[in-house]
Design a protein around this motif. Sequence first.
Motif, short mmCIF file in Angstrom:
data_model
loop_
_atom_site.label_atom_id
_atom_site.label_comp_id
_atom_site.label_asym_id
_atom_site.label_seq_id
_atom_site.Cartn_x
_atom_site.Cartn_y
_atom_site.Cartn_z
N GLU A 19 36.83 43.86 46.69
CA GLU A 19 37.10 43.17 47.95
C GLU A 19 35.81 42.90 48.72
O GLU A 19 35.64 41.83 49.32
N ARG A 22 34.22 39.94 47.04
CA ARG A 22 34.94 38.72 47.41
C ARG A 22 34.53 38.24 48.79
O ARG A 22 34.24 37.07 49.02
N VAL A 33 37.48 31.80 46.15
CA VAL A 33 37.57 33.06 45.40
C VAL A 33 38.66 33.89 46.08
O VAL A 33 38.46 34.42 47.16
N ASN A 34 39.81 33.97 45.44
CA ASN A 34 40.95 34.65 46.04
C ASN A 34 40.99 36.14 45.75
O ASN A 34 41.67 36.89 46.44
N GLY A 35 40.27 36.58 44.73
CA GLY A 35 40.27 38.00 44.41
C GLY A 35 39.16 38.33 43.44
O GLY A 35 38.74 37.49 42.64
N VAL A 36 38.68 39.55 43.53
CA VAL A 36 37.64 40.06 42.63
C VAL A 36 38.02 41.46 42.21
O VAL A 36 38.43 42.28 43.04
#
Length: 79
Positions: A19, A22, A33-36
């Motif tokens: 997070e 991100r 970028v919606n999630g990492v």
Amino acid sequence: MKARVHVMLKDGVLDPQGEAVRHALGSLGFEGVNGVRQGKVIELDLAGEDPAAAEAEARKMCEALLANTVIERYEVEIL
């Protein structure tokens, strides 16, 4: 013989480092970028020539030390 182990948090486990990455990417202008999810890669140089034995030994290492199997999953790749 070389083995590469990929360790990642299981789905559903919070990933504060991912997070943070991100959020930092968004701050740097990388939109969308919606999630990492962040993990680790461990490379092992193992003695022997039997790929099946090397994979079994690497899996034992993961279960004993390299991965916290309660919250992490792992994959072993023999190179």
